[in-house]
Scaffold this motif. Structure first.
Motif, PDB file in Angstrom:
ATOM      1  N   VAL A   1     -41.563 -60.354  83.210  1.00  0.00           N
ATOM      2  CA  VAL A   1     -40.075 -60.302  83.745  1.00  0.00           C
ATOM      3  C   VAL A   1     -39.977 -59.099  84.691  1.00  0.00           C
ATOM      4  O   VAL A   1     -40.591 -57.796  84.438  1.00  0.00           O
ATOM      5  N   ALA A   2     -39.430 -59.336  85.760  1.00  0.00           N
ATOM      6  CA  ALA A   2     -39.424 -58.146  86.772  1.00  0.00           C
ATOM      7  C   ALA A   2     -38.011 -57.748  86.541  1.00  0.00           C
ATOM      8  O   ALA A   2     -36.996 -58.289  86.207  1.00  0.00           O
ATOM      9  N   ASP A   3     -37.982 -56.361  86.414  1.00  0.00           N
ATOM     10  CA  ASP A   3     -36.743 -55.349  86.045  1.00  0.00           C
ATOM     11  C   ASP A   3     -36.350 -54.616  87.210  1.00  0.00           C
ATOM     12  O   ASP A   3     -37.201 -53.743  87.596  1.00  0.00           O
ATOM     13  N   ASN A   4     -35.120 -54.693  87.846  1.00  0.00           N
ATOM     14  CA  ASN A   4     -35.051 -54.151  89.036  1.00  0.00           C
ATOM     15  C   ASN A   4     -34.096 -52.791  88.663  1.00  0.00           C
ATOM     16  O   ASN A   4     -33.531 -52.213  89.805  1.00  0.00           O
ATOM     17  N   ALA A   5     -33.909 -52.244  87.491  1.00  0.00           N
ATOM     18  CA  ALA A   5     -33.244 -51.096  87.271  1.00  0.00           C
ATOM     19  C   ALA A   5     -34.148 -49.983  87.957  1.00  0.00           C
ATOM     20  O   ALA A   5     -35.129 -49.845  87.745  1.00  0.00           O
ATOM     21  N   ASP A   6     -33.375 -48.792  88.223  1.00  0.00           N
ATOM     22  CA  ASP A   6     -33.930 -47.729  88.801  1.00  0.00           C
ATOM     23  C   ASP A   6     -34.538 -46.847  87.672  1.00  0.00           C
ATOM     24  O   ASP A   6     -34.067 -46.457  86.736  1.00  0.00           O
ATOM     25  N   VAL A   7     -35.989 -46.738  87.804  1.00  0.00           N
ATOM     26  CA  VAL A   7     -36.743 -46.326  86.812  1.00  0.00           C
ATOM     27  C   VAL A   7     -36.642 -44.654  86.800  1.00  0.00           C
ATOM     28  O   VAL A   7     -36.464 -44.098  85.629  1.00  0.00           O
ATOM     29  N   ASP A   8     -36.695 -43.997  88.042  1.00  0.00           N
ATOM     30  CA  ASP A   8     -36.538 -42.516  87.687  1.00  0.00           C
ATOM     31  C   ASP A   8     -35.379 -41.975  87.932  1.00  0.00           C
ATOM     32  O   ASP A   8     -35.420 -40.574  88.096  1.00  0.00           O
ATOM     33  N   GLY A   9     -34.306 -42.524  88.207  1.00  0.00           N
ATOM     34  CA  GLY A   9     -32.822 -42.014  88.366  1.00  0.00           C
ATOM     35  C   GLY A   9     -32.717 -41.528  89.919  1.00  0.00           C
ATOM     36  O   GLY A   9     -31.481 -41.109  90.089  1.00  0.00           O
ATOM     37  N   ASP A  10     -33.568 -41.623  90.586  1.00  0.00           N
ATOM     38  CA  ASP A  10     -33.464 -41.408  92.145  1.00  0.00           C
ATOM     39  C   ASP A  10     -33.275 -42.503  93.059  1.00  0.00           C
ATOM     40  O   ASP A  10     -34.522 -43.186  93.233  1.00  0.00           O
ATOM     41  N   THR A  11     -32.179 -42.920  93.500  1.00  0.00           N
ATOM     42  CA  THR A  11     -32.298 -44.190  94.512  1.00  0.00           C
ATOM     43  C   THR A  11     -32.940 -43.748  95.627  1.00  0.00           C
ATOM     44  O   THR A  11     -33.076 -44.811  96.428  1.00  0.00           O
ATOM     45  N   ASN A  12     -33.250 -42.693  96.176  1.00  0.00           N
ATOM     46  CA  ASN A  12     -34.171 -42.535  97.601  1.00  0.00           C
ATOM     47  C   ASN A  12     -35.539 -42.860  97.240  1.00  0.00           C
ATOM     48  O   ASN A  12     -36.556 -42.749  98.134  1.00  0.00           O
ATOM     49  N   THR A  13     -36.177 -43.021  95.945  1.00  0.00           N
ATOM     50  CA  THR A  13     -37.446 -43.592  95.633  1.00  0.00           C
ATOM     51  C   THR A  13     -37.484 -44.789  94.793  1.00  0.00           C
ATOM     52  O   THR A  13     -37.383 -44.807  93.638  1.00  0.00           O
ATOM     53  N   PRO A  14     -37.329 -45.786  95.622  1.00  0.00           N
ATOM     54  CA  PRO A  14     -37.234 -47.151  95.183  1.00  0.00           C
ATOM     55  C   PRO A  14     -38.414 -47.377  94.008  1.00  0.00           C
ATOM     56  O   PRO A  14     -39.723 -47.128  94.283  1.00  0.00           O
ATOM     57  N   ASP A  15     -38.116 -48.147  92.945  1.00  0.00           N
ATOM     58  CA  ASP A  15     -39.078 -48.418  92.046  1.00  0.00           C
ATOM     59  C   ASP A  15     -38.721 -49.336  91.112  1.00  0.00           C
ATOM     60  O   ASP A  15     -37.546 -49.967  91.380  1.00  0.00           O
ATOM     61  N   GLY A  16     -39.218 -50.057  90.356  1.00  0.00           N
ATOM     62  CA  GLY A  16     -38.934 -51.116  89.129  1.00  0.00           C
ATOM     63  C   GLY A  16     -40.064 -51.251  88.080  1.00  0.00           C
ATOM     64  O   GLY A  16     -41.007 -50.498  88.247  1.00  0.00           O
ATOM     65  N   ARG A  17     -39.793 -52.391  87.306  1.00  0.00           N
ATOM     66  CA  ARG A  17     -40.895 -52.171  86.287  1.00  0.00           C
ATOM     67  C   ARG A  17     -41.196 -53.974  85.943  1.00  0.00           C
ATOM     68  O   ARG A  17     -40.166 -54.689  86.135  1.00  0.00           O
ATOM     69  N   LEU A  18     -42.328 -54.204  85.841  1.00  0.00           N
ATOM     70  CA  LEU A  18     -42.840 -55.522  85.387  1.00  0.00           C
ATOM     71  C   LEU A  18     -43.126 -55.432  83.826  1.00  0.00           C
ATOM     72  O   LEU A  18     -44.248 -54.766  83.454  1.00  0.00           O
ATOM     73  N   PHE A  19     -42.386 -56.283  82.973  1.00  0.00           N
ATOM     74  CA  PHE A  19     -42.656 -56.130  81.591  1.00  0.00           C
ATOM     75  C   PHE A  19     -43.561 -57.524  81.313  1.00  0.00           C
ATOM     76  O   PHE A  19     -43.282 -58.700  81.564  1.00  0.00           O
ATOM     77  N   ILE A  20     -44.668 -57.038  80.800  1.00  0.00           N
ATOM     78  CA  ILE A  20     -45.575 -58.111  80.185  1.00  0.00           C
ATOM     79  C   ILE A  20     -45.542 -58.282  78.860  1.00  0.00           C
ATOM     80  O   ILE A  20     -45.871 -57.628  77.958  1.00  0.00           O
ATOM     81  N   TYR A  21     -45.322 -59.638  78.278  1.00  0.00           N
ATOM     82  CA  TYR A  21     -44.992 -60.134  77.039  1.00  0.00           C
ATOM     83  C   TYR A  21     -46.174 -61.267  76.770  1.00  0.00           C
ATOM     84  O   TYR A  21     -46.381 -61.910  77.676  1.00  0.00           O
ATOM     85  N   THR A  22     -46.607 -61.186  75.631  1.00  0.00           N
ATOM     86  CA  THR A  22     -47.335 -62.222  75.249  1.00  0.00           C
ATOM     87  C   THR A  22     -46.547 -63.188  74.226  1.00  0.00           C
ATOM     88  O   THR A  22     -45.844 -62.553  73.134  1.00  0.00           O
ATOM     89  N   LYS A  23     -46.834 -64.353  74.201  1.00  0.00           N
ATOM     90  CA  LYS A  23     -45.913 -65.357  73.155  1.00  0.00           C
ATOM     91  C   LYS A  23     -46.991 -65.623  72.124  1.00  0.00           C
ATOM     92  O   LYS A  23     -48.128 -66.097  72.302  1.00  0.00           O
ATOM     93  N   ASN A  24     -46.776 -65.443  70.843  1.00  0.00           N
ATOM     94  CA  ASN A  24     -47.275 -65.851  69.729  1.00  0.00           C
ATOM     95  C   ASN A  24     -46.539 -66.463  68.701  1.00  0.00           C
ATOM     96  O   ASN A  24     -45.633 -65.591  68.015  1.00  0.00           O
ATOM     97  N   GLY A  25     -46.498 -67.589  68.364  1.00  0.00           N
ATOM     98  CA  GLY A  25     -45.818 -68.334  67.441  1.00  0.00           C
ATOM     99  C   GLY A  25     -44.343 -68.091  68.018  1.00  0.00           C
ATOM    100  O   GLY A  25     -43.827 -68.804  68.975  1.00  0.00           O
ATOM    101  N   ASN A  26     -43.355 -67.293  66.950  1.00  0.00           N
ATOM    102  CA  ASN A  26     -42.040 -67.486  67.343  1.00  0.00           C
ATOM    103  C   ASN A  26     -41.644 -66.045  67.713  1.00  0.00           C
ATOM    104  O   ASN A  26     -40.471 -65.883  67.621  1.00  0.00           O
TER     105      ASN A  26
END
Length: 341
Positions: free
Chosen positions: A132-157
């Motif tokens: 999942v791509a998350d476009n929230a500002d990571v470091d709290g500084d809008t002058n330094t663009p950043d984001g996060r990629l959350f990697i999940y594994t599906k196992n059962g439910n």
């Protein structure tokens, strides 16, 4: 979309394999399959899916969820599960037995994940890995663009968070091509690629393997890559202040060759693309896209024009100011995913 009873669903799963366009596979027998488009929205969080096998007689089914806003959506046809990234619970949610429900049915979460994200957007799937791509500002500084990629594994439910990759640019759309992950560089006209993306198995800050400029785009949001036809489609929302009539999408055929021949930091020229834009298109804020390689149809989640729409375009030819062949209202449409079975 007509209801699929259990016998019909089992028959589909036995005799047909799926062709998934946002994360496409290598099914060579697509012409006799039915085509369905799954859509999420940021208005009420419900899931709508459409039978788009015949674009002149599109039907839809809406499933009621407890989520109030959602983005990235994916359909697992083998297990009949729809997964979407909830923007109200900040987690992945999987809804089982999706095709057995009639329109207006309330569905419950059968596969749940932990609450980790802040602003989830697009979802890309490879095997049991859900990114999942998350476009929230990571470091709290809008002058330094950043984001996060959350990697999940599906196992059962359960969806279990494996690790988080922090990027040095803002994120929106993502799509797998084999082991590689394409990512939109939000607020720009750039496209990035992470080679062997899932080999990054621990929390880390990782730079893209390569970035290029897509000429003609002002601000890209959505993307989809179809490996079977080697076609990339990207959307252009242009000005974020104009949600009604300045949007577009670009179709790039023979994409990998063009991408590989463009130097890191270089420009893939407009002459190598087909651009669809103009007042007839109803494109204002096209935030996501899916592609049917058999009919060469582009499906758009349009978030702004008229309050939100699901649009489809075919017979694209040399592009230009084309009218959509499908125009269905969907308030604050946010994501689309196509499946054939």
């Amino acid at each position: 979309m007509k209801r699929l009873n259990l016998i019909t669903a089992l028959a589909f799963f036995t005799f047909f394999s799926v062709a998934l366009t946002s994360c496409s596979n290598d099914d060579d027998n697509q012409t006799n399959l039915s085509t369905y488009l799954f859509a999420s929205n940021n208005s009420n969080g419900n899931i709508t899916y459409y039978d788009v096998t015949n674009l002149s007689t599109v039907t839809s089914t809406t499933l009621l969820t407890t989520t109030t806003a959602a983005d990235g959506v994916y359909y697992d046809e083998k297990n009949d599960v729809i997964v979407q990234a909830s923007r109200s619970s900040f987690s992945l949610e999987g809804y089982s037995n999706a095709s057995l429900n009639t329109t207006g049915a309330s569905v419950t979460i059968g596969i749940s994940g932990s609450t980790d994200m802040t602003s989830p957007r697009e979802l890309a799937v490879k095997g049991n890995f859900y990114v999942v791509a998350d476009n929230a500002d990571v470091d709290g500084d809008t002058n330094t663009p950043d984001g996060r990629l959350f990697i999940y594994t599906k196992n059962g439910n359960s969806f279990t968070l494996r690790n988080i990759i922090t990027t040095d640019f803002k994120l929106w759309g993502i799509a797998f091509d084999g082991d590689d992950l394409y990512a939109v560089v939000d607020a720009t006209n750039q496209l990035a690629i992470y080679k062997n993306f899932l080999s990054n198995s621990t929390n880390a800050s990782v730079s893209a393997s390569k970035k290029i400029v897509i000429e003609g785009i002002v601000r890209t949001h959505g993307l989809t890559y179809d490996a079977m036809s080697n076609t990339m489609v990207l959307t252009d929302i242009a000005s974020a202040m104009n949600t009604q009539d300045d949007g577009a999408f670009h179709v790039i055929e023979n994409f990998t060759s063009k991408f590989n021949n463009t130097a890191n930091g270089g420009t893939l020229t407009l002459s190598q693309q087909t651009r669809v834009a103009g007042s007839l298109t109803l494109l204002g804020n096209p935030v996501d896209v899916a592609y049917d390689n058999v009919t060469k149809t582009v499906f758009i989640a349009e978030a702004g024009n008229g309050g939100g729409r699901i649009l489809a375009f075919n017979n694209i030819g040399s592009g230009g100011n084309l009218m959509p062949v499908v125009n269905n209202d969907l308030a604050s449409a946010s994501s689309v995913f196509i499946s054939k079975y």
